[in-house]
Design an enzyme around this catalytic site. Structure first.
Site, PDB file in Angstrom:
ATOM      1  N   LYS A  70      -2.209 -16.351-157.565  1.00 24.14           N
ATOM      2  CA  LYS A  70      -1.868 -17.779-157.510  1.00 24.14           C
ATOM      3  C   LYS A  70      -0.482 -17.956-158.104  1.00 24.14           C
ATOM      4  O   LYS A  70      -0.105 -17.253-159.053  1.00 24.14           O
ATOM      5  CB  LYS A  70      -2.883 -18.584-158.336  1.00 24.14           C
ATOM      6  CG  LYS A  70      -2.925 -20.037-157.987  1.00 24.14           C
ATOM      7  CD  LYS A  70      -3.840 -20.320-156.810  1.00 24.14           C
ATOM      8  CE  LYS A  70      -3.807 -21.777-156.433  1.00 24.14           C
ATOM      9  NZ  LYS A  70      -4.785 -22.093-155.378  1.00 24.14           N
ATOM     10  N   GLY A  78     -16.820 -38.053-150.557  1.00 26.25           N
ATOM     11  CA  GLY A  78     -15.516 -37.701-149.991  1.00 26.25           C
ATOM     12  C   GLY A  78     -15.617 -37.311-148.532  1.00 26.25           C
ATOM     13  O   GLY A  78     -16.153 -36.255-148.208  1.00 26.25           O
ATOM     14  N   VAL A  79     -15.100 -38.189-147.652  1.00 24.68           N
ATOM     15  CA  VAL A  79     -15.109 -37.858-146.217  1.00 24.68           C
ATOM     16  C   VAL A  79     -13.670 -37.685-145.738  1.00 24.68           C
ATOM     17  O   VAL A  79     -13.194 -38.354-144.835  1.00 24.68           O
ATOM     18  CB  VAL A  79     -15.885 -38.890-145.371  1.00 24.68           C
ATOM     19  CG1 VAL A  79     -17.378 -38.724-145.576  1.00 24.68           C
ATOM     20  CG2 VAL A  79     -15.461 -40.320-145.693  1.00 24.68           C
ATOM     21  N   GLY A  80     -12.965 -36.770-146.408  1.00 28.96           N
ATOM     22  CA  GLY A  80     -11.607 -36.396-145.994  1.00 28.96           C
ATOM     23  C   GLY A  80     -11.701 -35.328-144.923  1.00 28.96           C
ATOM     24  O   GLY A  80     -12.607 -35.350-144.085  1.00 28.96           O
ATOM     25  N   VAL A 111     -12.584 -32.070-144.829  1.00 29.55           N
ATOM     26  CA  VAL A 111     -13.819 -31.284-144.719  1.00 29.55           C
ATOM     27  C   VAL A 111     -15.033 -32.203-144.621  1.00 29.55           C
ATOM     28  O   VAL A 111     -15.914 -31.997-143.773  1.00 29.55           O
ATOM     29  CB  VAL A 111     -13.974 -30.328-145.922  1.00 29.55           C
ATOM     30  CG1 VAL A 111     -15.237 -29.491-145.755  1.00 29.55           C
ATOM     31  CG2 VAL A 111     -12.765 -29.427-146.068  1.00 29.55           C
TER      32      VAL A 111
HETATM   33  P1  NAD Z   1      -9.085 -34.339-148.531  1.00 33.12           P
HETATM   34  O1  NAD Z   1      -8.041 -34.776-149.504  1.00 33.12           O
HETATM   35  O2  NAD Z   1      -8.807 -34.397-147.075  1.00 33.12           O
HETATM   36  O3  NAD Z   1     -10.444 -35.143-148.784  1.00 33.12           O
HETATM   37  C1  NAD Z   1     -10.886 -35.537-150.041  1.00 33.12           C
HETATM   38  C2  NAD Z   1     -11.451 -36.931-149.881  1.00 33.12           C
HETATM   39  O4  NAD Z   1     -12.018 -37.333-151.123  1.00 33.12           O
HETATM   40  C3  NAD Z   1     -10.397 -37.966-149.503  1.00 33.12           C
HETATM   41  O5  NAD Z   1     -10.819 -38.707-148.381  1.00 33.12           O
HETATM   42  C4  NAD Z   1     -10.301 -38.846-150.753  1.00 33.12           C
HETATM   43  O6  NAD Z   1      -9.990 -40.207-150.467  1.00 33.12           O
HETATM   44  C5  NAD Z   1     -11.690 -38.703-151.325  1.00 33.12           C
HETATM   45  N1  NAD Z   1     -11.801 -39.025-152.759  1.00 33.12           N
HETATM   46  C6  NAD Z   1     -10.888 -38.831-153.738  1.00 33.12           C
HETATM   47  N2  NAD Z   1     -11.374 -39.276-154.908  1.00 33.12           N
HETATM   48  C7  NAD Z   1     -12.615 -39.751-154.649  1.00 33.12           C
HETATM   49  C8  NAD Z   1     -13.627 -40.339-155.457  1.00 33.12           C
HETATM   50  N3  NAD Z   1     -13.452 -40.516-156.769  1.00 33.12           N
HETATM   51  N4  NAD Z   1     -14.791 -40.680-154.862  1.00 33.12           N
HETATM   52  C9  NAD Z   1     -14.980 -40.500-153.543  1.00 33.12           C
HETATM   53  N5  NAD Z   1     -14.052 -39.956-152.738  1.00 33.12           N
HETATM   54  C10 NAD Z   1     -12.892 -39.589-153.286  1.00 33.12           C
HETATM   55  O7  NAD Z   1      -9.472 -32.853-148.980  1.00 33.12           O
HETATM   56  P2  NAD Z   1     -10.288 -31.780-148.143  1.00 33.12           P
HETATM   57  O8  NAD Z   1      -9.338 -30.835-147.509  1.00 33.12           O
HETATM   58  O9  NAD Z   1     -11.307 -32.451-147.322  1.00 33.12           O
HETATM   59  O10 NAD Z   1     -10.996 -30.994-149.321  1.00 33.12           O
HETATM   60  C11 NAD Z   1     -12.093 -31.546-150.028  1.00 33.12           C
HETATM   61  C12 NAD Z   1     -12.458 -30.654-151.193  1.00 33.12           C
HETATM   62  O11 NAD Z   1     -12.794 -29.349-150.689  1.00 33.12           O
HETATM   63  C13 NAD Z   1     -11.334 -30.408-152.198  1.00 33.12           C
HETATM   64  O12 NAD Z   1     -11.898 -30.241-153.465  1.00 33.12           O
HETATM   65  C14 NAD Z   1     -10.720 -29.109-151.729  1.00 33.12           C
HETATM   66  O13 NAD Z   1     -10.094 -28.407-152.794  1.00 33.12           O
HETATM   67  C15 NAD Z   1     -11.950 -28.357-151.257  1.00 33.12           C
HETATM   68  N6  NAD Z   1     -11.701 -27.326-150.252  1.00 33.12           N
HETATM   69  C16 NAD Z   1     -11.106 -27.650-149.087  1.00 33.12           C
HETATM   70  C17 NAD Z   1     -10.891 -26.668-148.130  1.00 33.12           C
HETATM   71  C18 NAD Z   1     -10.262 -26.987-146.797  1.00 33.12           C
HETATM   72  O14 NAD Z   1     -10.365 -26.167-145.879  1.00 33.12           O
HETATM   73  N7  NAD Z   1      -9.644 -28.135-146.639  1.00 33.12           N
HETATM   74  C19 NAD Z   1     -11.272 -25.342-148.384  1.00 33.12           C
HETATM   75  C20 NAD Z   1     -11.906 -25.043-149.605  1.00 33.12           C
HETATM   76  C21 NAD Z   1     -12.107 -26.046-150.536  1.00 33.12           C
END
Ligand code: NAD
Length: 358
Positions: free
Chosen positions: A80, A179-181, A183
């Site tokens: 990292k 969290g519906v981002g 993933v």
């Molecule tokens: P993202 O930023 O697209 O989605 C996160 C979502 O969480 C956003 O929609 C945000 O508005 C919401 N959020 C933030 N604070 C919040 C709260 N207090 N309550 C409810 N919702 C809240 O991120 P992502 O890429 O979807 O990743 C989600 C998680 O998975 C992260 O922890 C990331 O480190 C982990 N992750 C992601 C991947 C990947 O492929 N993207 C891989 C491994 C791990």
């Protein structure tokens, strides 16, 4: 305490602290292990309060990547990078060029990618100085957005945990998604298609409305997600969702989601086990994303394109590994997070043994 005595040092192979006078770059690249292959892990830019704080973060995240890559059975070690600075005000092309030169000086021992505070545009600058960069578009092996692959791995993990904890499939099971981002939204679609009932929350109302319209999910306020009646809680937002306060409120027996660092402390993992809950260790269940990135690294190294079949096989293997963690936890009466850590360490130790024997 010296670096070597620090608990976070954890037998790192190399810790590279570099300063570039012209750009002002201050970076630490921690290489935990290259026993299974080149150390892979993103680069984070953060206004750390001190060099010690930056070092601690780099060391912990780097070991975490070793464990994640080992549990995803990838030919990668863990590393990292952290850049000390404020991503909003301190970014310059010269800074990322200098970072690229530092990465290149490691000769392929460490592969970098985006992380918090670092964008694809920044990584495009890094790429001008070194080939050891994953996650960029515009080449035959480019892996694109890892989120759908992460979501597929998490979906399979949720299904497996529900089978183990409730002896049933997903039809009619209620899953609370925090969290519906990227993933979380893909996960919601997959769970909906499998017949699950969804309760969702997010701080982004537009994202919530879109997912609810597609899946019929019930929307609740961010803090209310810990109180809903659900069989599964899927943390897919930020780290630390499971702490003493939220655990006292959660009804779900299965905790399985995409977020990194879901447990506020390791003691929470022990408590989950004592309470008879099934926790899918975060860095195992969310390994789909790194599998996708690994396919890109392998594609670049070998000069071939992106191999979808390889990714599919690794995803199958990831689900098997999660099953093995759950089996061992049950048989050995130990928390899943402790079993996963031990399995990851054993996989890395085995790679060291094979390398030494060769
Ligand atoms: P993202 O930023 O697209 O989605 C996160 C979502 O969480 C956003 O929609 C945000 O508005 C919401 N959020 C933030 N604070 C919040 C709260 N207090 N309550 C409810 N919702 C809240 O991120 P992502 O890429 O979807 O990743 C989600 C998680 O998975 C992260 O922890 C990331 O480190 C982990 N992750 C992601 C991947 C990947 O492929 N993207 C891989 C491994 C791990």
């Amino acid at each position: 305490m010296t670096l070597f005595d620090s608990p976070d040092f954890a037998d790192h192979e190399g810790v590279h602290a570099c300063f570039d006078e012209t750009s002002g770059l201050r970076t630490i690249i921690a290489v935990h292990s290259t026993a299974r292959g080149p150390a892979a892990g993103g680069c984070r830019m953060w206004p750390y309060a001190s060099a010690e704080a930056a070092l601690t973060d780099a060391l912990r995240l780097s070991q975490g990547m070793s464990f994640k890559n080992a549990m995803a059975d990838l030919p990668l070690g863990g590393g990292k990078a952290v850049i000390i600075g404020d991503a909003r005000t301190d970014k310059t092309p010269a800074l990322f060029e200098a970072f690229g030169r530092v990465v290149d000086s490691l000769g392929g021992k460490y592969w970098t990618a985006e992380d918090v505070g670092v964008s694809p545009a920044d990584m495009a600058i890094v790429r001008k100085q070194t080939r050891y960069v994953a996650g960029l578009e515009g080449h035959a092996a480019a892996s694109g957005d890892p989120s759908p692959v992460t979501a597929e791995g998490v979906f399979r993990g949720v299904k497996l945990c529900v089978e183990r904890a409730y002896d049933r499939d997903l039809t009619g099971v209620t899953v609370a998604i925090q969290g519906v981002g990227h993933v979380g939204a893909y996960l919601a679609d997959k769970l909906h298609a499998a017949g699950a009932r969804l309760i969702i929350t997010d701080v982004n109302e537009a994202a919530l409305a879109e997912v609810a319209a597609r899946t019929g999910a019930q929307i609740v306020a961010p803090d209310a997600i810990f109180d809903v009646e659900a069989e599964v809680f899927a943390p897919c937002a930020l780290g630390g969702a499971i702490n003493f306060e939220t655990l006292a409120r959660l009804k779900a027996r299965v905790i399985a989601g995409a977020a990194n660092n879901q447990l506020a402390t390791p003691q929470i993992g022990a408590l989950l086990f004592e309470q008879g809950r099934l926790y899918a260790p975060d860095y195992v269940i969310n390994g789909g994303g790194i599998i996708n990135v690994a396919a890109e690294i392998i594609g670049i190294e070998s000069g071939s394109g992106f191999d979808d079949a390889w990714v599919a096989a690794k995803l199958d293997r990831l689900t098997e590994t999660l099953g093995e963690v759950l089996d061992r936890s049950l048989a050995e009466k130990r928390p899943t997070h402790a079993v996963a850590d031990e399995m990851a360490k054993a996989r890395i130790a085995e790679a060291v043994r094979l390398k030494t024997a060769a």
